[in-house]
Design an enzyme around this catalytic site. Structure first.
Site, PDB file in Angstrom:
ATOM      1  N   SER A   1     -88.908  24.611 -35.151  1.00 54.68           N
ATOM      2  CA  SER A   1     -87.836  24.627 -34.157  1.00 54.68           C
ATOM      3  C   SER A   1     -88.407  24.348 -32.774  1.00 54.68           C
ATOM      4  O   SER A   1     -89.560  24.711 -32.482  1.00 54.68           O
ATOM      5  CB  SER A   1     -87.206  26.020 -34.164  1.00 54.68           C
TER       6      SER A   1
ATOM      7  N   LYS B   1     -91.803  31.161 -36.644  1.00 54.38           N
ATOM      8  CA  LYS B   1     -92.019  29.710 -36.786  1.00 54.38           C
ATOM      9  C   LYS B   1     -93.408  29.322 -36.272  1.00 54.38           C
ATOM     10  O   LYS B   1     -94.118  28.527 -36.883  1.00 54.38           O
ATOM     11  CB  LYS B   1     -90.952  28.920 -36.023  1.00 54.38           C
TER      12      LYS B   1
ATOM     13  N   TYR C   1     -87.895  35.453 -34.168  1.00 53.80           N
ATOM     14  CA  TYR C   1     -87.572  34.240 -34.929  1.00 53.80           C
ATOM     15  C   TYR C   1     -88.544  33.111 -34.555  1.00 53.80           C
ATOM     16  O   TYR C   1     -89.192  32.501 -35.404  1.00 53.80           O
ATOM     17  CB  TYR C   1     -86.126  33.805 -34.650  1.00 53.80           C
TER      18      TYR C   1
HETATM   19  N1  UFG Z   1     -74.122  28.959 -24.778  1.00 53.54           N
HETATM   20  C1  UFG Z   1     -73.053  29.453 -24.058  1.00 53.54           C
HETATM   21  N2  UFG Z   1     -72.137  30.234 -24.716  1.00 53.54           N
HETATM   22  C2  UFG Z   1     -72.234  30.538 -26.037  1.00 53.54           C
HETATM   23  C3  UFG Z   1     -73.332  30.018 -26.762  1.00 53.54           C
HETATM   24  C4  UFG Z   1     -74.256  29.234 -26.092  1.00 53.54           C
HETATM   25  O1  UFG Z   1     -72.924  29.199 -22.851  1.00 53.54           O
HETATM   26  O2  UFG Z   1     -71.377  31.254 -26.563  1.00 53.54           O
HETATM   27  C5  UFG Z   1     -75.093  28.082 -24.091  1.00 53.54           C
HETATM   28  C6  UFG Z   1     -76.509  28.638 -24.084  1.00 53.54           C
HETATM   29  O3  UFG Z   1     -76.711  29.470 -22.977  1.00 53.54           O
HETATM   30  C7  UFG Z   1     -77.336  27.348 -24.046  1.00 53.54           C
HETATM   31  C8  UFG Z   1     -76.491  26.346 -24.818  1.00 53.54           C
HETATM   32  O4  UFG Z   1     -75.168  26.883 -24.823  1.00 53.54           O
HETATM   33  O5  UFG Z   1     -77.455  26.876 -22.726  1.00 53.54           O
HETATM   34  C9  UFG Z   1     -76.933  26.193 -26.274  1.00 53.54           C
HETATM   35  O6  UFG Z   1     -77.013  27.461 -26.887  1.00 53.54           O
HETATM   36  P1  UFG Z   1     -77.181  27.632 -28.474  1.00 53.54           P
HETATM   37  O7  UFG Z   1     -77.128  29.088 -28.758  1.00 53.54           O
HETATM   38  O8  UFG Z   1     -76.223  26.751 -29.172  1.00 53.54           O
HETATM   39  O9  UFG Z   1     -78.613  27.034 -28.755  1.00 53.54           O
HETATM   40  P2  UFG Z   1     -80.048  27.480 -28.183  1.00 53.54           P
HETATM   41  O10 UFG Z   1     -80.585  26.298 -27.463  1.00 53.54           O
HETATM   42  O11 UFG Z   1     -79.999  28.743 -27.465  1.00 53.54           O
HETATM   43  O12 UFG Z   1     -80.830  27.767 -29.541  1.00 53.54           O
HETATM   44  C10 UFG Z   1     -80.955  26.782 -30.525  1.00 53.54           C
HETATM   45  C11 UFG Z   1     -81.025  27.450 -31.892  1.00 53.54           C
HETATM   46  C12 UFG Z   1     -82.259  28.260 -32.042  1.00 53.54           C
HETATM   47  C13 UFG Z   1     -83.457  27.453 -31.690  1.00 53.54           C
HETATM   48  C14 UFG Z   1     -83.299  26.776 -30.360  1.00 53.54           C
HETATM   49  C15 UFG Z   1     -84.415  25.807 -30.147  1.00 53.54           C
HETATM   50  O13 UFG Z   1     -79.925  28.297 -32.083  1.00 53.54           O
HETATM   51  O14 UFG Z   1     -82.381  28.686 -33.369  1.00 53.54           O
HETATM   52  O15 UFG Z   1     -82.090  26.047 -30.299  1.00 53.54           O
HETATM   53  O16 UFG Z   1     -84.419  25.308 -28.869  1.00 53.54           O
HETATM   54  F1  UFG Z   1     -84.527  28.237 -31.684  1.00 53.54           F
END
Ligand code: UFG
Length: 346
Positions: free
Chosen positions: A123, A151, A147
């Site tokens: 990841s 990895k 998590y």
């Molecule tokens: N976000 C919101 N509201 C929400 C969910 C997310 O504003 O309800 C924002 C987050 O702050 C972030 C973006 O949307 O800026 C993306 O968030 P995600 O949770 O969709 O994804 P992440 O980048 O946080 O995490 C994902 C995977 C992880 C992995 C990571 C690797 O979920 O498993 O990418 O970069 F580790």
């Protein structure tokens, strides 16, 4: 035969579908803690191909060994694992045990059977904070949660394994943000309970399951203040596995590859595109930043292009179109589907 661990999950089912289309013979193993038999039913129906399925947990080493005894496996695509950042903070032991011990069991058995070709799902979370974007595979690795640490530890274990025996051929795939669904509308992301990730949450707001989206922070140093990520269509991601697999079947070595598009989109841009595609308004409020989030993260995917001949083809619009089609066709994910569960485990 190719063994796909976690083959019924979100990434697993799309990868299995591609592998079957490409003519590979498949053995799927899954413990079904975060996946559904219905996805397997659909895989059978849509491909009209035969494959083997085992309901086995990688922690059950003797059951896993049996699979290797019963099948002529030539390579493994290892996708099985727990994957929620927030959950990993609450249940670190489960995360370390499932992800690390599961992988150790798998590698030990592969070694015993002389099978040394492995594609591993890692990841972008292993890049941690403070890297220059777009991030390359050589960037500093660090992480902030169990998590991500699981990895990172597995990546190190695989590195040590390769150092000990140069006949291994290992591709580590560092996924950015997989989203979207299969264009057939039959396969997609089906999170248990409240989604943690942006795209499934937005889809559920659009369909009316949830009232509004909470946007985690609008004071980042990004173009509109909201977090920027490299969203990648799940079908492009699945194709990356096929390219990595054919590469490791032909050569030995250990390489990590970024699977991303190279383009970052902000939360507000995702909302806007989803609104356009669905014709729905996505109500949202800005709340505090989420712990552990970084301002922006997007890939330099050129290594995967240069060495594997892979590049992502679908953009944010198609990601939203397919996510929306999946959401409309399957408001409860794979649950309550009409097709009765008819798969018989091997
Ligand atoms: N976000 C919101 N509201 C929400 C969910 C997310 O504003 O309800 C924002 C987050 O702050 C972030 C973006 O949307 O800026 C993306 O968030 P995600 O949770 O969709 O994804 P992440 O980048 O946080 O995490 C994902 C995977 C992880 C992995 C990571 C690797 O979920 O498993 O990418 O970069 F580790």
């Amino acid at each position: 035969m190719i063994l796909v661990t976690g083959g019924a999950g979100y990434i697993g089912i799309h990868t299995s579908l591609q592998l079957l289309h490409e003519g590979y013979e498949l053995v799927i193993v899954d413990n079904f803690t975060n996946s559904s038999l219905e996805s397997i039913n659909r895989l059978k129906k849509i491909t009209k191909k035969q494959f083997k399925l085992y309901h086995v947990d990688l922690l059950d080493k003797s059951a896993l060994e049996m699979i290797f005894r019963e099948n002529k496996i030539s390579a493994v695509v290892h996708l099985a694992g727990l994957k929620s950042v927030g959950e990993s903070v609450r249940f670190p032991l489960e995360y370390y045990s499932n992800n690390i011990i599961g992988t150790l069991n798998l590698c030990e058995i592969m070694k015993k059977f002389g099978i040394k070709s492995l594609v591993f799902s890692s990841s972008a979370t292993v890049y941690g904070e403070n890297n220059k974007m777009p991030v390359t595979e050589n960037a500093h690795l660090s992480t902030t949660n169990p998590y991500g640490r699981s990895k990172l530890i597995i990546e190190s274990i695989l590195g040590d394994l390769y150092k000990s025996d140069k006949e291994w051929s290992i591709a580590i795939l560092r996924y950015f943000n997989p989203v979207g669904a299969h264009s057939s509308g039959q396969f997609g992301e089906a999170p248990n309970g409240t989604p943690n990730n942006l795209m499934p949450f937005v889809s559920q707001v659009a369909i009316g399951i949830r009232e509004e989206l909470k946007v985690f922070g609008d004071n980042y140093t990004t173009r509109d203040g909201t977090g920027v990520r490299d969203y990648i269509h799940i079908e492009d991601l699945a194709k990356g596995h096929i390219k990595a697999l054919s590469n490791i079947l032909e050569s030995s070595g250990l390489e990590a590859y970024n699977l991303g598009t190279g383009k970052g989109y902000s939360v507000l841009e995702v909302i806007k595109t989803f609104e356009e595609v669905s014709g729905k308004i996505i109500p949202y409020t800005i709340v505090d930043r989420r712990d552990g989030d970084i301002a922006e993260c997007y890939a330099d995917p050129s290594k995967a292009y240069d060495k594997l001949g892979w590049k992502a083809e679908k953009g944010l619009f198609e990601m939203c179109v397919d996510a929306w089609r999946w959401q409309k066709n399957n408001p409860n994910g794979y649950k309550n589907s009409n097709s009765k569960e008819e798969i018989i485990f091997t």
